[in-house]
Structure formats: structure tokens, C-alpha cells
Design a protein around this motif. Structure first.
Motif, PDB file in Angstrom:
ATOM      1  N   GLU A 175      50.338 -18.611 108.711  1.00  0.00           N
ATOM      2  CA  GLU A 175      49.144 -18.170 109.564  1.00  0.00           C
ATOM      3  C   GLU A 175      49.017 -18.791 111.025  1.00  0.00           C
ATOM      4  OE1 GLU A 175      45.276 -16.784 109.861  1.00  0.00           O
ATOM      5  OE2 GLU A 175      46.761 -16.639 107.976  1.00  0.00           O
ATOM      6  N   CYS A 176      49.692 -19.790 111.117  1.00  0.00           N
ATOM      7  CA  CYS A 176      49.753 -20.397 112.638  1.00  0.00           C
ATOM      8  C   CYS A 176      50.744 -19.386 113.638  1.00  0.00           C
ATOM      9  CB  CYS A 176      50.412 -21.667 112.565  1.00  0.00           C
ATOM     10  SG  CYS A 176      49.415 -22.796 111.968  1.00  0.00           S
ATOM     11  N   THR A 177      51.739 -18.917 112.853  1.00  0.00           N
ATOM     12  CA  THR A 177      52.552 -18.159 113.909  1.00  0.00           C
ATOM     13  C   THR A 177      51.867 -16.712 113.936  1.00  0.00           C
ATOM     14  OG1 THR A 177      53.909 -17.421 111.873  1.00  0.00           O
ATOM     15  CG2 THR A 177      54.798 -19.160 113.124  1.00  0.00           C
ATOM     16  N   GLU A 178      51.191 -16.079 113.031  1.00  0.00           N
ATOM     17  CA  GLU A 178      50.687 -14.987 113.123  1.00  0.00           C
ATOM     18  C   GLU A 178      49.464 -14.804 114.016  1.00  0.00           C
ATOM     19  OE1 GLU A 178      49.394 -13.750 109.072  1.00  0.00           O
ATOM     20  OE2 GLU A 178      51.376 -13.160 108.660  1.00  0.00           O
ATOM     21  N   ARG A 179      48.752 -16.390 114.389  1.00  0.00           N
ATOM     22  CA  ARG A 179      47.799 -16.295 115.084  1.00  0.00           C
ATOM     23  C   ARG A 179      48.237 -16.585 116.669  1.00  0.00           C
ATOM     24  NH1 ARG A 179      42.675 -14.904 113.956  1.00  0.00           N
ATOM     25  NH2 ARG A 179      42.300 -15.145 111.559  1.00  0.00           N
ATOM     26  N   SER A 203      52.659 -29.915 115.010  1.00  0.00           N
ATOM     27  CA  SER A 203      52.459 -29.739 116.683  1.00  0.00           C
ATOM     28  C   SER A 203      52.623 -28.127 117.034  1.00  0.00           C
ATOM     29  CB  SER A 203      53.547 -30.727 117.177  1.00  0.00           C
ATOM     30  OG  SER A 203      53.302 -31.744 116.995  1.00  0.00           O
ATOM     31  N   LEU A 204      51.543 -27.874 117.532  1.00  0.00           N
ATOM     32  CA  LEU A 204      51.533 -26.321 117.810  1.00  0.00           C
ATOM     33  C   LEU A 204      51.300 -25.901 119.464  1.00  0.00           C
ATOM     34  CD1 LEU A 204      48.602 -25.397 115.537  1.00  0.00           C
ATOM     35  CD2 LEU A 204      51.057 -25.338 115.065  1.00  0.00           C
ATOM     36  N   LEU A 205      52.140 -25.185 119.759  1.00  0.00           N
ATOM     37  CA  LEU A 205      52.315 -24.578 121.059  1.00  0.00           C
ATOM     38  C   LEU A 205      51.473 -23.336 121.292  1.00  0.00           C
ATOM     39  CD1 LEU A 205      55.907 -25.407 122.103  1.00  0.00           C
ATOM     40  CD2 LEU A 205      54.016 -26.588 123.035  1.00  0.00           C
ATOM     41  N   GLY A 206      50.540 -23.313 122.279  1.00  0.00           N
ATOM     42  CA  GLY A 206      49.901 -21.989 122.469  1.00  0.00           C
ATOM     43  C   GLY A 206      48.552 -22.386 123.101  1.00  0.00           C
ATOM     44  N   ARG A 207      48.054 -21.422 124.039  1.00  0.00           N
ATOM     45  CA  ARG A 207      46.776 -21.565 124.784  1.00  0.00           C
ATOM     46  C   ARG A 207      45.592 -21.043 124.265  1.00  0.00           C
ATOM     47  NH1 ARG A 207      49.227 -21.098 131.291  1.00  0.00           N
ATOM     48  NH2 ARG A 207      50.527 -22.810 130.998  1.00  0.00           N
ATOM     49  N   ILE A 208      45.858 -20.599 123.043  1.00  0.00           N
ATOM     50  CA  ILE A 208      44.679 -20.231 122.418  1.00  0.00           C
ATOM     51  C   ILE A 208      43.733 -21.319 121.833  1.00  0.00           C
ATOM     52  CG2 ILE A 208      43.981 -18.468 120.393  1.00  0.00           C
ATOM     53  CD1 ILE A 208      46.981 -17.505 120.593  1.00  0.00           C
ATOM     54  N   PRO A 209      42.251 -21.193 121.801  1.00  0.00           N
ATOM     55  CA  PRO A 209      41.584 -22.116 121.198  1.00  0.00           C
ATOM     56  C   PRO A 209      42.067 -22.477 119.662  1.00  0.00           C
ATOM     57  CG  PRO A 209      40.178 -20.773 122.170  1.00  0.00           C
ATOM     58  CD  PRO A 209      41.492 -19.880 122.352  1.00  0.00           C
ATOM     59  N   LEU A 210      41.948 -23.762 119.441  1.00  0.00           N
ATOM     60  CA  LEU A 210      42.567 -24.077 118.001  1.00  0.00           C
ATOM     61  C   LEU A 210      41.288 -24.211 116.782  1.00  0.00           C
ATOM     62  CD1 LEU A 210      44.365 -27.384 118.704  1.00  0.00           C
ATOM     63  CD2 LEU A 210      45.423 -25.226 117.981  1.00  0.00           C
ATOM     64  N   HIS A 211      40.209 -23.968 117.335  1.00  0.00           N
ATOM     65  CA  HIS A 211      39.029 -23.912 116.515  1.00  0.00           C
ATOM     66  C   HIS A 211      38.838 -22.820 115.507  1.00  0.00           C
ATOM     67  CE1 HIS A 211      37.421 -27.448 118.200  1.00  0.00           C
ATOM     68  NE2 HIS A 211      37.177 -27.208 119.293  1.00  0.00           N
ATOM     69  N   PRO A 212      39.119 -21.681 115.882  1.00  0.00           N
ATOM     70  CA  PRO A 212      39.093 -20.287 115.141  1.00  0.00           C
ATOM     71  C   PRO A 212      40.402 -20.492 114.155  1.00  0.00           C
ATOM     72  CG  PRO A 212      39.007 -19.620 117.405  1.00  0.00           C
ATOM     73  CD  PRO A 212      39.214 -20.972 117.324  1.00  0.00           C
ATOM     74  N   LEU A 217      42.816 -21.570 108.431  1.00  0.00           N
ATOM     75  CA  LEU A 217      43.556 -22.611 107.482  1.00  0.00           C
ATOM     76  C   LEU A 217      42.744 -23.213 106.323  1.00  0.00           C
ATOM     77  CD1 LEU A 217      45.717 -24.586 110.322  1.00  0.00           C
ATOM     78  CD2 LEU A 217      46.267 -22.412 108.968  1.00  0.00           C
ATOM     79  N   ALA A 218      41.546 -23.257 106.832  1.00  0.00           N
ATOM     80  CA  ALA A 218      40.599 -23.906 105.772  1.00  0.00           C
ATOM     81  C   ALA A 218      40.424 -23.124 104.678  1.00  0.00           C
ATOM     82  CB  ALA A 218      39.279 -24.318 106.394  1.00  0.00           C
ATOM     83  N   GLU A 219      40.593 -21.642 104.758  1.00  0.00           N
ATOM     84  CA  GLU A 219      40.360 -20.755 103.649  1.00  0.00           C
ATOM     85  C   GLU A 219      41.550 -20.524 102.948  1.00  0.00           C
ATOM     86  OE1 GLU A 219      38.620 -17.389 105.585  1.00  0.00           O
ATOM     87  OE2 GLU A 219      36.872 -18.357 106.269  1.00  0.00           O
ATOM     88  N   ILE A 220      42.561 -20.923 103.110  1.00  0.00           N
ATOM     89  CA  ILE A 220      43.949 -20.788 102.675  1.00  0.00           C
ATOM     90  C   ILE A 220      43.987 -21.419 101.428  1.00  0.00           C
ATOM     91  CG2 ILE A 220      46.277 -21.126 102.363  1.00  0.00           C
ATOM     92  CD1 ILE A 220      46.670 -20.577 105.381  1.00  0.00           C
ATOM     93  N   SER A 225      41.902 -29.849 103.367  1.00  0.00           N
ATOM     94  CA  SER A 225      41.167 -30.066 104.714  1.00  0.00           C
ATOM     95  C   SER A 225      42.118 -29.770 105.995  1.00  0.00           C
ATOM     96  CB  SER A 225      40.529 -31.471 104.636  1.00  0.00           C
ATOM     97  OG  SER A 225      41.758 -32.579 104.803  1.00  0.00           O
ATOM     98  N   VAL A 226      41.158 -29.487 107.072  1.00  0.00           N
ATOM     99  CA  VAL A 226      42.133 -29.346 108.213  1.00  0.00           C
ATOM    100  C   VAL A 226      41.227 -29.925 109.249  1.00  0.00           C
ATOM    101  CG1 VAL A 226      42.865 -27.555 110.139  1.00  0.00           C
ATOM    102  CG2 VAL A 226      42.659 -26.933 107.518  1.00  0.00           C
ATOM    103  N   ARG A 227      41.703 -30.901 110.351  1.00  0.00           N
ATOM    104  CA  ARG A 227      41.148 -31.798 110.992  1.00  0.00           C
ATOM    105  C   ARG A 227      41.891 -31.606 112.426  1.00  0.00           C
ATOM    106  NH1 ARG A 227      41.746 -37.068 112.598  1.00  0.00           N
ATOM    107  NH2 ARG A 227      43.340 -37.538 110.894  1.00  0.00           N
ATOM    108  N   LEU A 228      41.201 -31.481 113.331  1.00  0.00           N
ATOM    109  CA  LEU A 228      41.587 -31.657 114.805  1.00  0.00           C
ATOM    110  C   LEU A 228      41.497 -33.190 115.407  1.00  0.00           C
ATOM    111  CD1 LEU A 228      40.194 -28.403 116.378  1.00  0.00           C
ATOM    112  CD2 LEU A 228      42.439 -28.805 115.246  1.00  0.00           C
TER     113      LEU A 228
END
Length: 236
Positions: A175-179, A203-212, A217-220, A225-228
Motif C-alpha cells: 500500500e505504501c509503494t502504491e501510494r 521510514s518512508l520517503l516521499g513528499r506526499i502528505p502522510l495522513h491519507p 493503512l488502518a483499513e487493511i 493501529s497506525v500512528r504518526l
């Protein structure tokens, strides 16, 4: 002499204490609403205490100045506030794995002490300005901090807790790579074989907002839980 100043003068020194209580309570309310370890009571007490120490430093030794061969530095007591407040702030900072928590709250306690000192020193405009700057930084700088975080090329962590042994982590990485994110690294935070759960930090690389992404991820199925981290969350 038991009373160093007259009753009228002693009543006047209560005004700086009252101003310190009002301003530092305002700072404490902001921290209380943010559910921080140092909240309303801590900030109110730090501010009032700092103002009281300043007043003692200014007026508490007036009777000794009437004694021959006695000279005093009125800044000595006030100077110890800056050193002493470090012990309070140091108790609010803790390190969990690679993350440092409590720095902003510790800095806020430090600012609260400065506001209280300004009240005790007879500088109400400075005290009000310091309180206003506190709100500007803690509340107004959040969108700027998030924008800078999104524009940064540094990896951003995401904490995921999931059911182990069901292929959930593979679905999370997909899901992370597809996003549009690249997974720069992964650290196992916890693995509980009895309950069948595990926790990792991606540890994610990307300039896209993380909240979406966190919502997806929480729906998988299997993700608990998913926490920032605190600096990525919309409200600290």
C-alpha cells in the motif's frame, strides 16, 4: 524589623503575582488542551513562583541595605531561576528508542518562567508579549512545520501495529509503494508471540502528505493501529 515594607507596598506586589497567574494559566491551558505531561497547574505554579522570586530579589532585602558595610546584588536570586527551571524542564524530556519527546513542553515551561520573571520585574508589556509569542509558535507554526516536513527529503516514520503471521506487513508495504512512497527502512519495535501482534516503524520517503496514507493503512485487515510521530500529527 519583621516587615521590610509597609502594608500598602506589600499589597502592591501582589499585582505582579496576579498578572503572572493569569498569563501563565493561559499558557498552561494550551498545554493542557494538548494533553501534555506539564499542563495547567505546572505552568501556573512555575509562572507565579518565578514572579515571587523576582519580587523577593527586588524587595526582600531592603532592610539590609540600611546596615552599614552591606551591599547586595539584587539579580542573584533572579539568576537562580534560570538555572533551577532547567531541572523541571529536564524531567519533561525523555527518549524512547530514537525519538525525543517533551522538548516543546520543556521549552514552554522555560518561557513560562520568563513570563513570570517579567511580571515580577515590573515589565507587564514584555510578559504579555511573551505569552502572545508562545501561542504564535505553538499554534501558528504548526502548518509551517508540516509544510517543511512534507518538502523535506528526509525519511518520515510511521508506526504500525498489526497481527503477525498473516501477511499483513506485506500488504502494508504494498500500500505504501502504491501510494507513491519509498520504504527507506524498517525497524521492529515490538513482537509479542503470545498475543500474535507486532509493531514496526517504517521510514518512508516521499513528499506526499502522510495522513491519507495512515487512513488507508488502518483499513487493511489485520492492522491494529497506525500512528504518526508527534511532529507529523495535526495537533500536538
Amino acid at each position: 524589623m519583621f516587615w521590610t515594607t509597609g502594608l500598602a507596598n506589600q499589597a502592591e506586589v501582589l499585582l505582579p503575582l496576579l498578572l503572572a497567574l493569569v498569563l501563565c494559566t493561559g499558557i498552561g491551558i494550551e498545554r493542557e488542551l494538548a494533553a501534555k505531561s506539564a499542563g495547567l497547574r505546572t505552568h501556573a505554579l512555575v509562572g507565579v513562583g518565578s514572579a515571587a522570586f523576582m519580587l523577593v530579589s527586588k524587595y526582600g532585602f531592603d532592610d539590609l541595605l540600611l546596615v552599614d558595610d552591606v551591599s547586595l546584588d539584587p539579580s542573584r536570586v533572579a539568576a537562580q531561576i534560570v538555572s533551577g527551571i532547567g531541572f523541571v524542564g529536564g524531567g519533561l524530556i525523555f527518549v524512547r528508542r530514537d525519538a525525543v519527546r517533551g522538548l516543546t513542553t520543556a521549552a514552554t515551561v522555560w518561557v513560562t518562567a520568563a513570563v513570570g520573571m517579567a511580571c515580577g520585574a515590573g515589565l507587564p508589556l514584555l510578559a504579555v508579549g511573551g505569552t502572545a509569542v508562545h501561542y504564535l509558535v505553538t499554534r501558528g507554526f504548526r502548518p509551517l512545520a508540516r509544510a517543511l516536513s512534507r518538502s523535506s527529503s528526509a525519511p518520515r516514520p510511521v508506526h504500525v501495529t498489526y497481527a503477525d503471521g498473516r501477511g499483513v506487513l506485506r500488504s502494508v508495504l504494498t500500500e505504501c509503494t502504491e501510494r507513491g512512497f519509498a520504504v527507506a527502512g524498517m525497524t521492529v519495535d515490538r513482537e509479542d508471540t503470545e498475543s500474535g501482534t507486532a509493531a514496526v516503524t517504517l521510514s518512508l520517503l516521499g513528499r506526499i502528505p502522510l495522513h491519507p496514507l495512515t487512513s488507508e493503512l488502518a483499513e487493511i485487515p489485520g492492522v491494529r493501529s497506525v500512528r504518526l510521530p508527534e511532529e507529523e500529527e495535526p495537533a500536538d
